[in-house]
Design an enzyme around this catalytic site. Structure first.
Site, PDB file in Angstrom:
ATOM      1  N   TYR A  15     -61.504  16.716  33.993  1.00  0.00           N
ATOM      2  CA  TYR A  15     -61.495  15.154  33.800  1.00  0.00           C
ATOM      3  C   TYR A  15     -63.011  14.814  33.366  1.00  0.00           C
ATOM      4  O   TYR A  15     -63.405  13.982  34.206  1.00  0.00           O
ATOM      5  CB  TYR A  15     -60.930  14.319  35.076  1.00  0.00           C
ATOM      6  CG  TYR A  15     -59.749  15.025  35.589  1.00  0.00           C
ATOM      7  CD1 TYR A  15     -58.516  14.943  34.526  1.00  0.00           C
ATOM      8  CD2 TYR A  15     -59.334  15.681  36.657  1.00  0.00           C
ATOM      9  CE1 TYR A  15     -57.173  15.366  34.895  1.00  0.00           C
ATOM     10  CE2 TYR A  15     -58.272  16.201  37.096  1.00  0.00           C
ATOM     11  CZ  TYR A  15     -57.167  16.149  36.289  1.00  0.00           C
ATOM     12  OH  TYR A  15     -56.027  16.767  36.480  1.00  0.00           O
ATOM     13  N   TYR A 140     -47.109  11.649  39.143  1.00  0.00           N
ATOM     14  CA  TYR A 140     -48.033  12.518  38.432  1.00  0.00           C
ATOM     15  C   TYR A 140     -47.414  13.892  38.770  1.00  0.00           C
ATOM     16  O   TYR A 140     -47.174  14.373  40.125  1.00  0.00           O
ATOM     17  CB  TYR A 140     -49.411  12.539  39.051  1.00  0.00           C
ATOM     18  CG  TYR A 140     -50.487  13.590  38.640  1.00  0.00           C
ATOM     19  CD1 TYR A 140     -51.014  13.318  37.419  1.00  0.00           C
ATOM     20  CD2 TYR A 140     -50.477  14.901  39.266  1.00  0.00           C
ATOM     21  CE1 TYR A 140     -51.797  14.465  36.883  1.00  0.00           C
ATOM     22  CE2 TYR A 140     -51.357  15.774  38.950  1.00  0.00           C
ATOM     23  CZ  TYR A 140     -52.001  15.570  37.689  1.00  0.00           C
ATOM     24  OH  TYR A 140     -52.814  16.858  37.389  1.00  0.00           O
ATOM     25  N   ASP A 240     -41.237  17.501  43.848  1.00  0.00           N
ATOM     26  CA  ASP A 240     -42.440  18.126  43.331  1.00  0.00           C
ATOM     27  C   ASP A 240     -43.075  17.839  44.981  1.00  0.00           C
ATOM     28  O   ASP A 240     -43.723  16.867  45.052  1.00  0.00           O
ATOM     29  CB  ASP A 240     -42.877  17.068  42.440  1.00  0.00           C
ATOM     30  CG  ASP A 240     -44.438  17.716  42.036  1.00  0.00           C
ATOM     31  OD1 ASP A 240     -45.029  18.446  42.937  1.00  0.00           O
ATOM     32  OD2 ASP A 240     -45.216  17.430  41.256  1.00  0.00           O
ATOM     33  N   LYS A 269     -50.851  24.281  45.945  1.00  0.00           N
ATOM     34  CA  LYS A 269     -52.026  23.932  46.532  1.00  0.00           C
ATOM     35  C   LYS A 269     -52.253  24.585  48.137  1.00  0.00           C
ATOM     36  O   LYS A 269     -52.396  25.725  48.015  1.00  0.00           O
ATOM     37  CB  LYS A 269     -51.847  22.380  46.750  1.00  0.00           C
ATOM     38  CG  LYS A 269     -52.018  21.398  45.564  1.00  0.00           C
ATOM     39  CD  LYS A 269     -52.196  20.090  45.835  1.00  0.00           C
ATOM     40  CE  LYS A 269     -52.498  19.348  44.629  1.00  0.00           C
ATOM     41  NZ  LYS A 269     -53.718  19.634  43.921  1.00  0.00           N
TER      42      LYS A 269
END
Length: 426
Positions: A15, A140, A240, A269
């Protein structure tokens, strides 16, 4: 060799531009919940490395698992071969979730890609050509193309890719608040499913907490009604839990706030405790059987580093470490501190909303122009936080000390006060 100079000239950060338009800090080492910089400063980590280092850094138990596996087998292809760490991990994940079939992959975004593929193949195996997905606004789900196609295009960086992405369907996200009234959003959901069910393969959703799309906490009851609607219209329900899984919300998985389970689950994660890149897609035996027993026969996906033995080994160790620790008490204590401390800044003129759940503490601002100044203030005061847009938030390791956590919350509050007092400069 000055690696920071090399980084400045050649390394493209996430980003970001090249060269970076923001300051990049050189990290010398990490230990427990601290980041030690090349400059000699040390920062309390309020981000747990993008929410993955749930046990903190340099954990002896996890280090030992990696060293042991390294001597045996650092990697082997998973096509046509298997190994003990992968089988043990699959069984652990089955036991934790109750979902039978496990596909081990190498990143959260890839697990979402596999989930979408699985949903399409399942529908195709049943003789239905359904290629679209339903997702929430503010969603997201990752940065690869399929994952981007189910991210809210209006509220994310993915709008840049326009019609190159698959054109999916979006419905209003549940109202903000753990006890909110979601009846309006559920009515819209049913109308969309009724109209488009013949083209929708699955409904993908971040349960209870929408992450990078807004850090939005909502009523789990929304999920229960949505599940019934998906069953009514023969649409797979995909959760998710890459960000929420492994205890971040106070439950092992956020869907445990409900009395339902998803048809497909993605995790990542915290899976390896932040040590190695790894993720997984899990689904029911009915779904894997339906695909496997059809003319399709196989799931056409095969990452080179799928089920990497080092990653599987440290994931097994991380799960054991978590289950054998008082993680729920720790998370509850963190949740209480976030709630009590961040509440102190809720009336600030630049603050829109303060909310928290589990190890997630969020200050939502009224404007997105303060992010870089807030980050600079925190670093100058010994805390690593990385605000995103209007979101000034912290997601910490479960092993963080009370002193360290209070330092994080105090710094967040002081940063807001600093911005208030110098607002005219920004």
């Amino acid at each position: 060799m000055n690696y920071l100079e090399i980084d400045k000239n050649h390394t493209w950060h996430p980003y970001n531009s090249l060269p970076s338009k923001t300051k990049i800090l050189g990290v010398k080492k990490t230990k427990k919940c601290k980041i030690y910089l090349e400059s000699g400063e040390k920062l309390i980590d309020g981000m747990s490395s993008w929410w993955s280092a749930i046990h903190g850094y340099n954990n002896k138990f996890l280090n030992k698992s990696l060293k042991k596996q390294l001597k045996i087998m650092p990697h082997i292809m998973f096509g046509g071969l298997t190994h003990k760490p992968a089988s043990i991990l699959s069984k652990k994940l089955v036991d934790l979730t109750g979902l039978n079939s496990v596909f081990l992959c190498d990143s959260g975004s890839v697990s979402v890609e596999v989930a979408l593929k699985t949903a399409i193949l399942y529908q195709k195996a049943k003789g239905k050509d359904k290629y679209k997905f339903l997702a929430l606004k503010n969603a997201y789900h990752g940065d690869t193309l399929g994952a981007m196609s189910v991210c809210d295009k209006e509220n994310s960086m993915h709008s840049l890719y326009g019609t190159y992405l698959s054109q999916n369907i979006f419905t209003q996200a549940p109202s903000l608040g753990f006890d909110s009234d979601c009846s309006k959003e559920l009515k819209e959901l049913e109308e969309i499913l009724k109209k488009h069910h013949n083209e929708i393969a699955g409904f993908i959703i971040e349960p209870v907490v929408q992450g990078a799309g807004g850090m939005r906490i909502y009523n789990p009851k929304y999920l229960e009604t949505a599940k019934k609607l998906c069953e009514k219209y023969d649409i797979l329900f995909i959760f998710d839990e890459i960000a929420t899984g492994f205890g971040h919300t106070g439950k092992m998985f956020a869907y445990e706030y409900t009395n339902i389970k998803p048809d497909i689950l993605t995790i990542g994660k915290g899976l390896t405790g932040g040590y190695m890149t790894m993720a997984a897609m899990l689904t029911t035996k009915d779904i894997s059987d339906t695909i496997s027993n059809s003319q399709i026969g196989v799931l056409m996906h095969g990452p080179t580093f799928m089920a990497n033995p080092l990653a599987c080994s440290v994931a097994n160790a991380s799960i054991d470490l978590l289950l054998n620790s008082p993680w729920q008490k720790r998370v509850l204590k963190i949740e209480k501190i976030f709630e009590e401390e961040l509440e102190k800044i809720k009336d600030s003129k630049i603050v829109k909303n303060v909310r928290n759940i589990g190890v997630i503490g969020i200050i939502e601002l009224k404007d997105d122009k303060y992010a870089s100044k807030l980050q600079d203030f925190c670093v100058e005061n010994g805390v690593w936080l990385r605000p995103f847009g209007k979101l000034f938030y912290s997601i910490v390791a479960y092993t963080i000390s009370q002193k360290e956590l209070l330092k994080i919350t105090k710094t967040m509050i002081d940063a807001i006060k600093y911005i208030e007092n110098h607002d005219e400069k920004f």
